[in-house]
Design a protein around this motif. Sequence first.
Motif, PDB file in Angstrom:
ATOM      1  N   ARG A  30       0.834  -1.214   0.000  1.00 12.41           N
ATOM      2  CA  ARG A  30       0.000   0.000   0.000  1.00 12.41           C
ATOM      3  C   ARG A  30       0.862   1.255   0.000  1.00 12.41           C
ATOM      4  NH1 ARG A  30      -3.055  -2.866   3.869  1.00 12.41           N
ATOM      5  NH2 ARG A  30      -2.099  -1.627   5.535  1.00 12.41           N
ATOM      6  N   LYS A  31       1.901   1.265   0.812  1.00 16.33           N
ATOM      7  CA  LYS A  31       2.745   2.453   0.918  1.00 16.33           C
ATOM      8  C   LYS A  31       3.440   2.744  -0.403  1.00 16.33           C
ATOM      9  CE  LYS A  31       6.078   4.603   4.038  1.00 16.33           C
ATOM     10  NZ  LYS A  31       6.819   4.454   5.303  1.00 16.33           N
ATOM     11  N   VAL A  32       3.962   1.701  -1.054  1.00 16.18           N
ATOM     12  CA  VAL A  32       4.633   1.878  -2.342  1.00 16.18           C
ATOM     13  C   VAL A  32       3.623   2.324  -3.405  1.00 16.18           C
ATOM     14  CG1 VAL A  32       5.799   0.640  -4.211  1.00 16.18           C
ATOM     15  CG2 VAL A  32       6.532   0.313  -1.840  1.00 16.18           C
ATOM     16  N   THR A  33       2.447   1.688  -3.416  1.00 15.77           N
ATOM     17  CA  THR A  33       1.428   2.023  -4.410  1.00 15.77           C
ATOM     18  C   THR A  33       0.937   3.455  -4.224  1.00 15.77           C
ATOM     19  OG1 THR A  33       0.732  -0.289  -4.516  1.00 15.77           O
ATOM     20  CG2 THR A  33      -0.805   1.356  -5.366  1.00 15.77           C
ATOM     21  N   ASP A  34       0.716   3.849  -2.980  1.00 18.77           N
ATOM     22  CA  ASP A  34       0.278   5.229  -2.719  1.00 18.77           C
ATOM     23  C   ASP A  34       1.320   6.227  -3.204  1.00 18.77           C
ATOM     24  OD1 ASP A  34      -2.046   4.324  -1.608  1.00 18.77           O
ATOM     25  OD2 ASP A  34      -1.411   4.588   0.473  1.00 18.77           O
ATOM     26  N   TYR A  35       2.583   5.926  -2.968  1.00 21.64           N
ATOM     27  CA  TYR A  35       3.638   6.826  -3.426  1.00 21.64           C
ATOM     28  C   TYR A  35       3.638   6.915  -4.951  1.00 21.64           C
ATOM     29  CZ  TYR A  35       8.208   8.958  -4.121  1.00 21.64           C
ATOM     30  OH  TYR A  35       9.224   9.803  -4.504  1.00 21.64           O
ATOM     31  N   MET A  36       3.509   5.774  -5.611  1.00 23.08           N
ATOM     32  CA  MET A  36       3.459   5.791  -7.082  1.00 23.08           C
ATOM     33  C   MET A  36       2.313   6.660  -7.577  1.00 23.08           C
ATOM     34  SD  MET A  36       4.150   1.802  -8.093  1.00 23.08           S
ATOM     35  CE  MET A  36       5.770   1.035  -8.043  1.00 23.08           C
ATOM     36  N   ARG A  37       1.127   6.490  -6.991  1.00 20.72           N
ATOM     37  CA  ARG A  37      -0.042   7.264  -7.433  1.00 20.72           C
ATOM     38  C   ARG A  37       0.166   8.762  -7.241  1.00 20.72           C
ATOM     39  NH1 ARG A  37      -3.707   2.962  -4.997  1.00 20.72           N
ATOM     40  NH2 ARG A  37      -4.532   1.832  -6.798  1.00 20.72           N
ATOM     41  N   LEU A  42      13.865   2.931  -8.376  1.00 16.52           N
ATOM     42  CA  LEU A  42      13.753   1.768  -7.498  1.00 16.52           C
ATOM     43  C   LEU A  42      14.299   2.049  -6.107  1.00 16.52           C
ATOM     44  CD1 LEU A  42      14.672  -1.313  -9.738  1.00 16.52           C
ATOM     45  CD2 LEU A  42      12.507  -0.890  -8.568  1.00 16.52           C
ATOM     46  N   ASP A  43      15.343   2.865  -6.005  1.00 18.48           N
ATOM     47  CA  ASP A  43      15.926   3.144  -4.696  1.00 18.48           C
ATOM     48  C   ASP A  43      14.915   3.812  -3.770  1.00 18.48           C
ATOM     49  OD1 ASP A  43      18.352   2.068  -5.408  1.00 18.48           O
ATOM     50  OD2 ASP A  43      19.217   3.972  -6.023  1.00 18.48           O
ATOM     51  N   VAL A  44      14.112   4.725  -4.327  1.00 18.93           N
ATOM     52  CA  VAL A  44      13.090   5.407  -3.516  1.00 18.93           C
ATOM     53  C   VAL A  44      12.046   4.406  -3.044  1.00 18.93           C
ATOM     54  CG1 VAL A  44      11.245   7.120  -3.572  1.00 18.93           C
ATOM     55  CG2 VAL A  44      13.439   7.615  -4.655  1.00 18.93           C
ATOM     56  N   LEU A  45      11.586   3.545  -3.933  1.00 17.67           N
ATOM     57  CA  LEU A  45      10.569   2.562  -3.573  1.00 17.67           C
ATOM     58  C   LEU A  45      11.105   1.568  -2.551  1.00 17.67           C
ATOM     59  CD1 LEU A  45       9.069   1.849  -7.111  1.00 17.67           C
ATOM     60  CD2 LEU A  45       8.293   3.511  -5.397  1.00 17.67           C
ATOM     61  N   ALA A  46      12.355   1.139  -2.727  1.00 20.60           N
ATOM     62  CA  ALA A  46      12.959   0.206  -1.777  1.00 20.60           C
ATOM     63  C   ALA A  46      13.064   0.831  -0.398  1.00 20.60           C
ATOM     64  CB  ALA A  46      14.323  -0.235  -2.283  1.00 20.60           C
ATOM     65  N   ASP A  47      13.423   2.127  -0.339  1.00 26.41           N
ATOM     66  CA  ASP A  47      13.496   2.821   0.951  1.00 26.41           C
ATOM     67  C   ASP A  47      12.131   2.858   1.635  1.00 26.41           C
ATOM     68  OD1 ASP A  47      16.190   3.328   0.863  1.00 26.41           O
ATOM     69  OD2 ASP A  47      15.996   5.354   0.088  1.00 26.41           O
ATOM     70  N   THR A  62       2.968  -9.304  -5.357  1.00 26.48           N
ATOM     71  CA  THR A  62       1.982  -8.796  -6.318  1.00 26.48           C
ATOM     72  C   THR A  62       1.907  -9.589  -7.617  1.00 26.48           C
ATOM     73  OG1 THR A  62       3.568  -7.299  -7.403  1.00 26.48           O
ATOM     74  CG2 THR A  62       2.411  -6.459  -5.444  1.00 26.48           C
ATOM     75  N   GLY A  63       2.929 -10.402  -7.880  1.00 23.88           N
ATOM     76  CA  GLY A  63       2.980 -11.092  -9.166  1.00 23.88           C
ATOM     77  C   GLY A  63       3.463 -10.208 -10.297  1.00 23.88           C
ATOM     78  N   GLU A  64       3.869  -8.988  -9.994  1.00 20.37           N
ATOM     79  CA  GLU A  64       4.336  -8.026 -10.993  1.00 20.37           C
ATOM     80  C   GLU A  64       5.683  -7.452 -10.571  1.00 20.37           C
ATOM     81  OE1 GLU A  64       2.897  -7.127 -13.794  1.00 20.37           O
ATOM     82  OE2 GLU A  64       0.771  -7.612 -13.619  1.00 20.37           O
ATOM     83  N   THR A  65       6.472  -6.999 -11.547  1.00 18.55           N
ATOM     84  CA  THR A  65       7.649  -6.207 -11.205  1.00 18.55           C
ATOM     85  C   THR A  65       7.203  -4.815 -10.794  1.00 18.55           C
ATOM     86  OG1 THR A  65       7.957  -5.316 -13.438  1.00 18.55           O
ATOM     87  CG2 THR A  65       8.987  -7.460 -12.956  1.00 18.55           C
ATOM     88  N   PRO A  66       8.015  -4.088 -10.027  1.00 23.26           N
ATOM     89  CA  PRO A  66       7.650  -2.709  -9.691  1.00 23.26           C
ATOM     90  C   PRO A  66       7.401  -1.851 -10.933  1.00 23.26           C
ATOM     91  CG  PRO A  66       9.461  -3.443  -8.314  1.00 23.26           C
ATOM     92  CD  PRO A  66       9.254  -4.516  -9.330  1.00 23.26           C
TER      93      PRO A  66
END
Length: 296
Positions: free
Chosen positions: A197-204, A213-218, A235-239
């Motif tokens: 959720r946190k990664v997805t919210d940031y992407m949106r 990728l470094d930001v998402l990994a953090d 998720t079954g998907e790559t970032p």
Amino acid sequence: MSVASSQFGPAHDALARVLDQAPPVIDEPLRGMTRLTTPWSHGALHDHLGGMDGHVIITYYDEPQEIVWRRGNERLAGETRSGTITIIPEGHEGRWDIAGPIGVSHVFLARQRLAECAEQLSGGGQIDLMARVGFEDPAAARIMELLGREAANLDASARLFTEQATDLLVTQLVRGHSSFAALQAPARRGLADWQVRKVTDYMRQHLDEPIGLDVLADLAGLSRFHFCTAFRLATGETPHNWLVNLRIERAKQLLAKSDLPITSIALAVGYETPSAFSASFGKRTGMTPRLFRQRL
């Protein structure tokens, strides 16, 4: 009383120097020279904090404030809100910028206490805590709130409670915020739901920007390598595919509900050129953005 000084210096003394006030450390240490504070407040901080002896764990109260740590090209950022923690590992130095005032409580964790827990979980070997800044961990934050509330109570029952709660906190830190966690979590189950959720919210929130990728990994608290593996397991998907799917879904909404030119929509969802946007959109929908809009 202070923990024994090392090449770095006692953590609460180091904090007192940069904050111009001493953390209210309870005189009576817990097992392994672990120290607690009651909840307290301090003002803004814009200063360099050198490496300290032992690990510092912090949770937050009151209104959220922005918190940023920097060292060279490295940067971690978050908010000092309820349900989050900051971890300053032993010897970890850098510049801190914290808007204030903030309400906090601290656990000053000596390496001995961490080593005891690591021995039980991993069978020995060195375990390093990861640096965290305003990192979401409601379980650890809640334990720290309980410790802060009980810290000044020195009767036998409170002492037993704080010792056991500290063991629980240390276990949570090793399982979720250490080199042990980074190695174990991806193989076990991928990311937790809150991490996705946190990664997805940031992407949106940043669809119109380049997202590395470094930001998402953090955000997930993992190394770049372990993050990619864990994300795919969860998720079954790559970032990258996950991000592209979010961009295309947002583009569909804009095509359907606005009169924005396709070039503007391409920019709004992170594509530098209309041709790149059309190619990506067509790959996932089987039609061009223009045709998609015409068929609505």
